[in-house]
Every structure is written in structure tokens, then in C-alpha cells.
Design a protein around this motif. Structure first.
Motif, mmCIF file in Angstrom:
data_model
loop_
_atom_site.group_PDB
_atom_site.id
_atom_site.type_symbol
_atom_site.label_atom_id
_atom_site.label_comp_id
_atom_site.label_asym_id
_atom_site.label_seq_id
_atom_site.Cartn_x
_atom_site.Cartn_y
_atom_site.Cartn_z
ATOM 1 N N ILE A 1 0.828 -1.211 0.000
ATOM 2 C CA ILE A 1 0.000 0.000 0.000
ATOM 3 C C ILE A 1 0.859 1.255 0.000
ATOM 4 C CG2 ILE A 1 -1.696 1.318 1.326
ATOM 5 C CD1 ILE A 1 -2.810 -1.336 2.338
ATOM 6 N N SER A 2 1.950 1.236 0.748
ATOM 7 C CA SER A 2 2.779 2.437 0.859
ATOM 8 C C SER A 2 3.379 2.828 -0.478
ATOM 9 C CB SER A 2 3.887 2.226 1.898
ATOM 10 O OG SER A 2 4.821 1.257 1.456
ATOM 11 N N VAL A 3 3.882 1.848 -1.233
ATOM 12 C CA VAL A 3 4.521 2.135 -2.515
ATOM 13 C C VAL A 3 3.501 2.540 -3.570
ATOM 14 C CG1 VAL A 3 5.817 1.119 -4.415
ATOM 15 C CG2 VAL A 3 6.523 0.690 -2.070
ATOM 16 N N GLN A 4 2.388 1.834 -3.633
ATOM 17 C CA GLN A 4 1.423 2.042 -4.708
ATOM 18 C C GLN A 4 0.489 3.226 -4.465
ATOM 19 O OE1 GLN A 4 -0.612 -1.676 -5.432
ATOM 20 N NE2 GLN A 4 1.276 -2.847 -5.292
ATOM 21 N N LYS A 5 0.104 3.450 -3.213
ATOM 22 C CA LYS A 5 -0.935 4.437 -2.944
ATOM 23 C C LYS A 5 -0.455 5.647 -2.141
ATOM 24 C CE LYS A 5 -4.178 1.728 -4.714
ATOM 25 N NZ LYS A 5 -4.910 2.089 -5.963
ATOM 26 N N GLY B 1 4.438 11.304 0.146
ATOM 27 C CA GLY B 1 5.895 11.370 0.174
ATOM 28 C C GLY B 1 6.518 10.971 1.506
ATOM 29 N N ARG B 2 7.451 11.797 1.981
ATOM 30 C CA ARG B 2 8.234 11.508 3.184
ATOM 31 C C ARG B 2 7.375 11.268 4.416
ATOM 32 N NH1 ARG B 2 11.451 16.542 4.192
ATOM 33 N NH2 ARG B 2 9.510 17.279 5.104
ATOM 34 N N LYS B 3 6.215 11.864 4.484
ATOM 35 C CA LYS B 3 5.363 11.721 5.664
ATOM 36 C C LYS B 3 4.977 10.268 5.912
ATOM 37 C CE LYS B 3 3.391 16.374 5.224
ATOM 38 N NZ LYS B 3 2.154 17.154 4.946
ATOM 39 N N VAL B 4 4.927 9.478 4.843
ATOM 40 C CA VAL B 4 4.573 8.061 4.990
ATOM 41 C C VAL B 4 5.658 7.332 5.787
ATOM 42 C CG1 VAL B 4 4.119 5.900 3.752
ATOM 43 C CG2 VAL B 4 3.238 8.075 2.862
ATOM 44 N N LEU B 5 6.922 7.601 5.441
ATOM 45 C CA LEU B 5 8.024 6.964 6.155
ATOM 46 C C LEU B 5 8.059 7.411 7.613
ATOM 47 C CD1 LEU B 5 8.968 7.152 2.996
ATOM 48 C CD2 LEU B 5 11.152 6.443 3.939
ATOM 49 N N GLN B 6 7.808 8.696 7.859
ATOM 50 C CA GLN B 6 7.803 9.184 9.231
ATOM 51 C C GLN B 6 6.637 8.600 10.025
ATOM 52 O OE1 GLN B 6 8.122 13.471 8.113
ATOM 53 N NE2 GLN B 6 9.921 13.472 9.444
ATOM 54 N N ALA B 7 5.478 8.446 9.356
ATOM 55 C CA ALA B 7 4.348 7.789 10.012
ATOM 56 C C ALA B 7 4.703 6.347 10.363
ATOM 57 C CB ALA B 7 3.120 7.828 9.103
ATOM 58 N N GLY B 8 5.498 5.709 9.496
ATOM 59 C CA GLY B 8 5.935 4.346 9.769
ATOM 60 C C GLY B 8 6.810 4.273 11.015
ATOM 61 N N ALA B 9 7.732 5.224 11.165
ATOM 62 C CA ALA B 9 8.595 5.245 12.347
ATOM 63 C C ALA B 9 7.780 5.453 13.618
ATOM 64 C CB ALA B 9 9.650 6.343 12.201
ATOM 65 N N LEU B 10 6.784 6.353 13.548
ATOM 66 C CA LEU B 10 5.931 6.603 14.713
ATOM 67 C C LEU B 10 5.070 5.386 15.032
ATOM 68 C CD1 LEU B 10 4.789 10.285 14.049
ATOM 69 C CD2 LEU B 10 6.524 9.479 15.666
ATOM 70 N N ALA B 11 4.556 4.716 13.991
ATOM 71 C CA ALA B 11 3.742 3.525 14.206
ATOM 72 C C ALA B 11 4.567 2.414 14.849
ATOM 73 C CB ALA B 11 3.140 3.041 12.887
ATOM 74 N N PRO C 1 9.395 1.902 0.538
ATOM 75 C CA PRO C 1 9.734 3.128 -0.199
ATOM 76 C C PRO C 1 11.062 3.765 0.183
ATOM 77 C CG PRO C 1 8.188 3.656 1.553
ATOM 78 C CD PRO C 1 8.434 2.171 1.635
ATOM 79 N N LEU C 2 11.752 3.237 1.216
ATOM 80 C CA LEU C 2 12.943 3.931 1.714
ATOM 81 C C LEU C 2 14.044 4.025 0.661
ATOM 82 C CD1 LEU C 2 14.490 5.315 3.949
ATOM 83 C CD2 LEU C 2 15.165 3.072 4.832
ATOM 84 N N THR C 3 14.309 2.937 -0.052
ATOM 85 C CA THR C 3 15.390 2.950 -1.036
ATOM 86 C C THR C 3 15.153 4.000 -2.116
ATOM 87 O OG1 THR C 3 15.883 0.619 -0.663
ATOM 88 C CG2 THR C 3 16.647 1.579 -2.728
ATOM 89 N N ASP C 4 13.926 4.068 -2.632
ATOM 90 C CA ASP C 4 13.618 5.068 -3.661
ATOM 91 C C ASP C 4 13.770 6.482 -3.125
ATOM 92 O OD1 ASP C 4 13.153 3.245 -5.643
ATOM 93 O OD2 ASP C 4 11.003 3.123 -5.289
ATOM 94 N N ALA C 5 13.367 6.683 -1.865
ATOM 95 C CA ALA C 5 13.503 8.011 -1.262
ATOM 96 C C ALA C 5 14.969 8.404 -1.138
ATOM 97 C CB ALA C 5 12.828 8.034 0.108
ATOM 98 N N VAL C 6 15.803 7.443 -0.755
ATOM 99 C CA VAL C 6 17.229 7.719 -0.584
ATOM 100 C C VAL C 6 17.895 8.023 -1.921
ATOM 101 C CG1 VAL C 6 19.421 6.774 0.198
ATOM 102 C CG2 VAL C 6 17.348 6.290 1.483
ATOM 103 N N LEU C 7 17.481 7.302 -2.973
ATOM 104 C CA LEU C 7 18.127 7.426 -4.281
ATOM 105 C C LEU C 7 17.561 8.555 -5.130
ATOM 106 C CD1 LEU C 7 18.390 3.659 -5.346
ATOM 107 C CD2 LEU C 7 20.210 5.126 -4.464
ATOM 108 N N SER C 8 16.477 9.178 -4.696
ATOM 109 C CA SER C 8 15.744 10.090 -5.574
ATOM 110 C C SER C 8 16.562 11.294 -6.039
ATOM 111 C CB SER C 8 14.468 10.576 -4.874
ATOM 112 O OG SER C 8 14.796 11.311 -3.714
#
Length: 509
Positions: A337-341, A347-357, A398-405
Motif C-alpha cells: 500500500i505504501s509504494v502504490q498508494k 511522500g516523506r510523511k509516509v516513512l515518518q508515520a511508519g517510524a511513529l507507528a 519506499p525507503l530505497t527510492d527516497a534515498v536514491l531520488s
């Protein structure tokens, strides 16, 4: 597709009408699955190995950390060897060595032999795994790679779900009285079949302009990590001797020497192990920090979690394995879901929400471990594990794509390889820290009836450390780009995976 003996450049994939390429895909995916499962399958069998072999706690740490360390140290070198000598050749060498090392693990006569065999297994995986995506790029045309990478994502998810459960079943079944040994021996028939079919169906390919090997860089990285990890792992048992502190301080000197050498190497022939110019890209530097620290978190959690359930609570391997299924499913679902939707929109907020979760799930787990003590049930663990799994899924995919973007296109391969390498190094470091955050808290000499409470205390202490690390990850993520750029597949050589772009390993290692 050309005949299997033909050598092709990565920009000239096999003919789209040749069905052989799908056999080749099945073979390399099977090898990737072997590696993924072998990482997760071992954790669940650790208590059985300890009972059967009489392994010390430091040896238990090295059974897992040794694999991660050897894998990390050899990833980039394994990829470059494939570029120079042929991806098919290195893949076959790697899978042969991996199968032999699995046999040595399965027939280990003492803990020392098992640790050495696991280190060999990690080194062979470092030869095998980097070739997977390179072979895919050399075999499939650009318009088919999206489908292929989708299949690879499914394999990653399946490995995450099936590893702990398969390990539990094989341990519980005690096949032929071998107890935990089938978790390694199961690789033998799979490896032999993959080797035979790989020789027939995989097309050879090499990079037209392969970089030279940086063996000095590999030695410096490995020595530096060993100087840091060995005292961490053995220090508690030995009473934290002075030489241990000296070694850990000396590791910083070695890493400093690595940086200086890599600068000279880049200026001399343009083929350093680590492309230091990448760290001038803020998002990449932050992403590498996140990936490393995230590996530390996972290294701590999974080993401590296994010991807590099986040694502390006295659960069987099967009960512990089934308890982890909700976590694995949550990771797989959230990752898709994170990658597709979610990431394309937030964007970045998804990864930060993941860390908080993840942090929220860990805090719930801490509360439950204290609230229910030795009477805690698997169903009560489901809530924190699902919350943690959702958080992890939001991060890992999504972390790898975010790092490489924001990384320049010409350095994408080196950056990708470095991401996977530091993740494994972080995992090895986390496994080493278990002796401090977990074993350093519990008293192994308490009466049997006190063991559950003692391990619950150690488990909670380790999870507080994990929570703190996740808070650091959340803050560092602010340096990632708000929304990762969309990479467009280039033609010819640009779209090809390089030697330094190994298959992504899940953070479950």
C-alpha cells in the motif's frame, strides 16, 4: 534469448519471445528466496541450537551477526566480481558455496563450527545475491521489468512470512531426530536443482566497463567492524576488559583510514569501494543514516524477541513462529500500500508515520510485557506486532527510492549497493548490542521460576532502546526529500543494474 553460453551486455536483454528467460527468472528468484528465508528462519531456531549445542549467548549472537557481517562486507565486491567475470558465473559459484555452507551448518558438531559455517554462508550469499537483479536486467527488456520486479516484491514478502513459520515447523517436527538441523539442510536439494538448471537457462552477461576491485577498502571495512563488534559481543562475558575498549576506540581510527584511502582511490582510478561524493547529497546521507540505524533496531528486536518468547516464556518454536505471523502479514500488506498508494501522494510523511507507528507498537509491547508478565498469550501480542508490522511496511518498501531520488543517475548503482551494505552492517551492530541492552540486564543465575520475570525485564529494557532509536530515525527522516522524484527508465545501459546494485534485503535480517 541467446544461447546460455553467450555473453551479453546489460543493455541487450534476451529476446522477448524466448521462454527460457522465465526459467532463468525462476532460478534466480529461488536463490533470492533461499537467502531471505535463511536469514529469518535461523532466529526462531536459536533457543533449540543453544540447548542442543550448549552455545553461549555470545556464540548465539555470532550465529546471526556473523552471517550479516560477512554478507555486508562482501556485497559490493560480489557485485563487481560479477561485472568483471560474468554474473552467471558468480551466481553459480555463490549458490554452490551457499549450498556447501548450508550443509556445514546442518552438520556442525559444535558452536564454533556453526559460527564459522554461518560466516561462510554469508560470504557466499554476498556473491550470489548481487547478481539477481543484474541478471534480470540483462535478461528482460525494459517493458517487462516492472512485472518482474513486482514478482520479486512478492518473493520478499513470502520470504518474510514463511521464514519464521518454516523454521518453527522444521524444528518442531524433529525430522529423523535432527532437531534444528533441517533449517539448513533444506537448502541442499534446492541449491543443487538451482545450480543444475542455472547452468542451462541463465544467460551470461558482463559489464562493458567494469570497475576494478577495491580489496583494501573491503579489508578496512571488515577489520573496522570486527574491532567494534567483537568486544561488544564478548565484553559482558569477559568483564569488559581494557583491550575491548581499546579495540572499539581503534575501530574509529580504522574507519577514518578507510575514508582517507577511499578519497585517494577515487582520485587515482575512479573505482573506490565507497563513492564518498554521494554523501554531499543531503537526502542520500540522511537515508544512509536511517538505513543503518534501522538495521540496528531490527538486529536488536528480532533476536531479543525470540529469546523472550522461547527461553523466557518457555514457548515452543512453533508457538513462537505462529505468534509472528500477524507481524509478517502486516509488513507485506503495508509495504504494498505504501509504494502504490501512499508515497506518491504523501511522500516523506509516509516513512515518518511508519517510524511513529513502529514506536507506538513497541510501547504497547513494553506495557503488555509488564502488565501480563509470564501469563502473556500470543493473541495479546497480536496488537503490538500488527502496529509494528504496519510501521515497518511503511518504511522498508519506499525507503530505497527516497534515498536514491536525488542521487545522480551515473551513481545509482554504487548508491544502491551502499544502501544494502550499511543495512546489513547496522543489523550486525544491533546484534552485537544485544549483549549490552539485553544480556547486560538479565541475571542468568536466577532460579528457574524467576526466569520469565528476568527475561521480561530484559525484553522491556531492549525495547526502550528500540523506541529511542526509532525517535532518532523519525527526526533524521526530515532530511529526506518531501516527495521522491520519479525515475524514468532509460534506454541502453542506463537502465541496467550495476554490479553494486544487489537485490534488496528486507530489514527482517
Amino acid at each position: 534469448m541467446t544461447s546460455p553460453s553467450t555473453t551479453s551486455a546489460p543493455g541487450t536483454p534476451a529476446a522477448a519471445g524466448d521462454r527460457r528467460r522465465w526459467f532463468a527468472l525462476a532460478i534466480v528468484m529461488t536463490a533470492a528466496f533461499m537467502d531471505l528465508v535463511d536469514v529469518t528462519i535461523v532466529n526462531i531456531a536459536i533457543p533449540a541450537i543453544q540447548r542442543d549445542e550448549g552455545a553461549t549467548y555470545s556464540q548465539i549472537q555470532w550465529i546471526t551477526a556473523g552471517y550479516a557481517l560477512a554478507f555486508a562486507a562482501g556485497l559490493i565486491t560480489g557485485g563487481r566480481l560479477g561485472d568483471i567475470h560474468g554474473r552467471k558465473r558468480l551466481f553459480l559459484i555463490g549458490i554452490t558455496g551457499f549450498t556447501v555452507a548450508s550443509a556445514l551448518c546442518g552438520f556442525a558438531v559444535n558452536p564454533e563450527m556453526l559460527v564459522a559455517s554461518r560466516i561462510l554462508q554469508g560470504g557466499m550469499a554476498a556473491l550470489m545475491v548481487p547478481q539477481v537483479l543484474s541478471i534480470v536486467h540483462a535478461t528482460f527488456p525494459a517493458h517487462e521489468r516492472g512485472k518482474v520486479f513486482g514478482l520479486f516484491g512478492m518473493i520478499v514478502g513470502l520470504g518474510a512470512v514463511s521464514g519464521p513459520l518454516l523454521g518453527a515447523l522444521l524444528t518442531e517436527w524433529n525430522i529423523l531426530g535432527l532437531e534444528w538441523r533441517p533449517i539448513f539442510l533444506i537448502n541442499l536439494p534446492v541449491g543443487i536443482v538451482a545450480l543444475v538448471l542455472g547452468r542451462k537457462f541463465i544467460t551470461e552477461s558482463k559489464a562493458p566497463r567494469a570497475l576494478k576491485l577495491d580489496l583494501v577498502g573491503v579489508v578496512l571495512v571488515t577489520v573496522g567492524l570486527l574491532m567494534l563488534l567483537y568486544p561488544l559481543t564478548r565484553g559482558r562475558e569477559l568483564g569488559w576488559p581494557v583491550w575491548g575498549h581499546v579495540m572499539m576506540a581503534g575501530s574509529l581510527v580504522v574507519f577514518g583510514a578507510l575514508v582517507a584511502y577511499e578519497k585517494r582511490k577515487a582520485a587515482k582510478d575512479g573505482s573506490p569501494l565507497v563513492e564518498l561524493s554521494l554523501f554531499k547529497v543531503k537526502s542520500f546521507a540522511a537515508g544512509i543514516a536511517v538505513q543503518t540505524v534501522f538495521g540496528v533496531t531490527m538486529g536488536i528486536f528480532f533476536l531479543v524477541w525470540t529469546l523472550y518468547m522461547q527461553v523466557g516464556l518457555g514457548w515452543t518454536a512453533l508457538r513462537a513462529g505462529l505468534t509472528g505471523v500477524p507481524f509478517s502479514i502486516a509488513v507485506s500488506v503495508a509495504a504494498g500500500i505504501s509504494v502504490q498508494k501512499l508515497v506518491p501522494r504523501f511522500g516523506r510523511k509516509v516513512l515518518q508515520a511508519g517510524a511513529l507507528a513502529m514506536a507506538a507498537g513497541v510501547l504497547i509491547y513494553i506495557w503488555e510485557a509488564g502488565r501480563y508478565g509470564a501469563d502473556i498469550a500470543p493473541w495479546q501480542m497480536a496488537l503490538p506486532l500488527v502496529v509494528m508490522g504496519i510501521g515497518m511496511g511503511l518504511i522498508v518498501a519506499p525507503l530505497t527510492d527516497a534515498v536514491l531520488s536525488e542521487v545522480p543517475r551515473e551513481h545509482a548503482g554504487s548508491a544502491s549497493g551502499l544502501i544494502n551494505t550499511v543495512q546489513q552492517m547496522g543489523t550486525a551492530l544491533g546484534l552485537g548490542l544485544v549483549s549490552v541492552v539485553f544480556f547486560g540486564v538479565i541475571d542468568e543465575r536466577v532460579p528457574r521460576e524467576r526466569i520469565p520475570a528476568e527475561f521480561a525485564d530484559g525484553f522491556q529494557n531492549a525495547l526502550w532502546w528500540v523506541t529511542g532509536v526509532l525517535a532518532v530515525i523519525f527526526l533524521v527522516m526530515f532530511a529526506l526529500p518531501a516527495k521522491p522524484k520519479q525515475h524514468v527508465e532509460g534506454g541502453g545501459d542506463e537502465g541496467a543494474a550495476t554490479a553494486d546494485a544487489p537485490a534488496k534485503e528486507p530489514a527482517l535480517t
